[in-house]
Scaffold this active site. Sequence first.
Site, PDB file in Angstrom:
ATOM      1  N   CYS A  32       0.965  -1.277   0.187  1.00 41.85           N
ATOM      2  CA  CYS A  32       0.075   0.098  -0.535  1.00 41.85           C
ATOM      3  C   CYS A  32       0.667   0.980   0.521  1.00 41.85           C
ATOM      4  O   CYS A  32       1.792   1.145   0.532  1.00 41.85           O
ATOM      5  CB  CYS A  32      -0.760  -0.198   1.189  1.00 41.85           C
ATOM      6  SG  CYS A  32      -1.899   1.750   1.781  1.00 41.85           S
ATOM      7  N   CYS A  35       0.366   3.513   2.508  1.00 37.96           N
ATOM      8  CA  CYS A  35       0.480   3.221   3.925  1.00 37.96           C
ATOM      9  C   CYS A  35       2.097   3.116   3.927  1.00 37.96           C
ATOM     10  O   CYS A  35       2.441   3.934   4.965  1.00 37.96           O
ATOM     11  CB  CYS A  35       0.095   1.755   4.061  1.00 37.96           C
ATOM     12  SG  CYS A  35      -1.870   1.264   3.836  1.00 37.96           S
TER      13      CYS A  35
END
Length: 107
Positions: A32, A35
């Site tokens: 991600c 993230c």
Amino acid sequence: MANVTHATAATFEQEVLGADGPVIVDFWAEWCGPCRQVSPVLDQLAEEHPNVKVVKVNVDEEMSLAMEYQVTGIPAIKLFRDGEIRKEVVGAKPKGALEKDFEGLLD
């Protein structure tokens, strides 16, 4: 990064639910991009607020926790206090925006 730890289903209760003071839980995954963007921001918050603990939960490895806490998008950042979710944020945000979201909860 003294206040940043990783949690699993086996350690979540001790690391988060039983913790003294506020705990920011970062539900994330290695693949991600957002993230990875928000991770250093959370590290900064942990350094600047010594009473705040940051706990990271890898959703790929801990799917049961992700389902239990209704994580439908990542990064999902949940602030716990006294074992309860007090604030939830989904998506990467700059430090100032997160501080505003968590205003009054980091003390």
